[in-house]
Design an enzyme around this catalytic site. Structure first.
Site, PDB file in Angstrom:
ATOM      1  N   CYS A   7       0.843  -1.197   0.000  1.00 17.03           N
ATOM      2  CA  CYS A   7       0.000   0.000   0.000  1.00 17.03           C
ATOM      3  C   CYS A   7       0.878   1.246   0.000  1.00 17.03           C
ATOM      4  CB  CYS A   7      -0.906  -0.015   1.225  1.00 17.03           C
ATOM      5  SG  CYS A   7      -1.786   1.538   1.500  1.00 17.03           S
ATOM      6  N   GLU A   8       0.633   2.152  -0.939  1.00 14.33           N
ATOM      7  CA  GLU A   8       1.483   3.335  -1.043  1.00 14.33           C
ATOM      8  C   GLU A   8       1.199   4.383   0.034  1.00 14.33           C
ATOM      9  OE1 GLU A   8      -0.706   6.239  -4.268  1.00 14.33           O
ATOM     10  OE2 GLU A   8       0.553   4.625  -5.046  1.00 14.33           O
ATOM     11  N   HIS A   9       0.130   4.180   0.805  1.00 14.28           N
ATOM     12  CA  HIS A   9      -0.211   5.165   1.833  1.00 14.28           C
ATOM     13  C   HIS A   9       0.484   4.898   3.160  1.00 14.28           C
ATOM     14  CE1 HIS A   9      -3.926   5.356  -0.829  1.00 14.28           C
ATOM     15  NE2 HIS A   9      -3.315   6.515  -0.995  1.00 14.28           N
ATOM     16  N   HIS A  10       0.705   3.614   3.479  1.00 12.16           N
ATOM     17  CA  HIS A  10       1.337   3.278   4.758  1.00 12.16           C
ATOM     18  C   HIS A  10       2.495   2.307   4.609  1.00 12.16           C
ATOM     19  CE1 HIS A  10      -2.720   4.655   6.066  1.00 12.16           C
ATOM     20  NE2 HIS A  10      -2.026   5.190   7.052  1.00 12.16           N
ATOM     21  N   GLN A  33      -4.978  -0.584  -5.012  1.00 10.74           N
ATOM     22  CA  GLN A  33      -5.480  -1.767  -5.711  1.00 10.74           C
ATOM     23  C   GLN A  33      -6.198  -1.420  -7.004  1.00 10.74           C
ATOM     24  OE1 GLN A  33      -7.181  -4.797  -3.150  1.00 10.74           O
ATOM     25  NE2 GLN A  33      -8.577  -5.449  -4.747  1.00 10.74           N
ATOM     26  N   HIS A  45      -5.690  -5.767   2.866  1.00 11.87           N
ATOM     27  CA  HIS A  45      -4.772  -4.649   3.051  1.00 11.87           C
ATOM     28  C   HIS A  45      -4.403  -4.570   4.535  1.00 11.87           C
ATOM     29  CE1 HIS A  45      -5.631  -2.422  -0.897  1.00 11.87           C
ATOM     30  NE2 HIS A  45      -6.365  -3.525  -0.926  1.00 11.87           N
ATOM     31  N   CYS A  80      -2.933  -2.315   5.997  1.00 13.90           N
ATOM     32  CA  CYS A  80      -3.160  -0.973   6.535  1.00 13.90           C
ATOM     33  C   CYS A  80      -4.575  -0.847   7.094  1.00 13.90           C
ATOM     34  CB  CYS A  80      -2.895   0.099   5.478  1.00 13.90           C
ATOM     35  SG  CYS A  80      -3.672  -0.222   3.900  1.00 13.90           S
TER      36      CYS A  80
END
Length: 225
Positions: A113-116, A154, A182, A184
């Site tokens: 996941c590119e956010h976390h 995703q 995920h 996250c």
């Protein structure tokens, strides 16, 4: 005050897992540094993070962690950022005139996941209808793996897989469904360990309700050996 507002906006974007583009956001200078140079820089950054957390990097168990993480980032987890690793997907003439749907299901997805920067783990199901050419089955798996090995959302991953196969096969008749967990969501924030995320992208004839349903019925088949 502005800093707090910016942080809240960025945090909300990440917590809601919102993507901003179909292409992976890359700077124009993304490939100036060599792999070894990137590993050396990341190693120092990981060491700084660990020391900031209060960890004692003189301990035998921790001393090699910064280098291990740096190598993992560059050569494994985010290897799909390297255009040199893009799989060559040679096509072949459909000499046996197979005209029905070809489905490759239960393709393992390991992404991040590119956010976390936490794992995304699941399965991809891919299908295409030949337009006169076919592609090797393992190449479909490799395409999934290549685009998964980068910071992702995703929805983007699903689209990128379909776009790449459409380009390789020279047909719009490609579909992809991904069902993934995920971490996250599962291990932080709401910590809902049971939920998973399903995304889909249907191109060409797969936009037709009957064709789409045929594909969805195939991926429900319980394959056992």
């Amino acid at each position: 005050m502005k800093l707090n507002n910016d942080f809240e906006e960025f945090d909300a974007l990440g917590n809601d897992h919102i993507g901003t583009s179909q292409d992976t956001p890359l700077r124009s200078d993304a490939f100036i540094l060599s792999k070894d140079e990137k590993i050396d820089i990341i190693k120092d950054d990981v060491r700084h993070i660990m020391e900031t957390l209060g960890l004692d990097l003189s301990d035998d168990s921790l001393s090699g962690t910064p280098l291990r993480v740096a190598k993992m980032f560059v050569k494994e987890l985010f290897g799909g950022l390297d255009p040199e690793k893009k799989p060559s997907a040679s096509t072949f003439e459909n000499k046996y005139k197979y005209g029905e749907m070809l489905v490759e299901k239960n393709v393992t997805v390991y992404s991040t996941c590119e956010h976390h920067l936490l794992p995304i783990v699941g399965k991809a199901h891919i299908a295409y209808i030949s337009n006169g050419t076919v592609v090797g089955l393992s190449k479909m798996n490799r395409i999934v793996d290549y685009f998964a090995k980068r910071p992702q959302v995703q929805e983007r991953l699903t689209i990128q897989i379909v776009r790449e196969l459409q380009k390789v096969l020279e047909t719009k008749d490609v579909a992809c469904v991904i069902d993934a967990k995920h971490l996250c969501v599962n291990s932080r924030g709401i910590r809902d360990v049971e939920s998973s995320t399903v995304t889909s992208e249907f191109g060409g004839r797969f936009k037709d309700k009957a064709t789409r349903q045929e594909f969805l019925d195939y991926i429900k088949l319980d394959t056992k050996f």
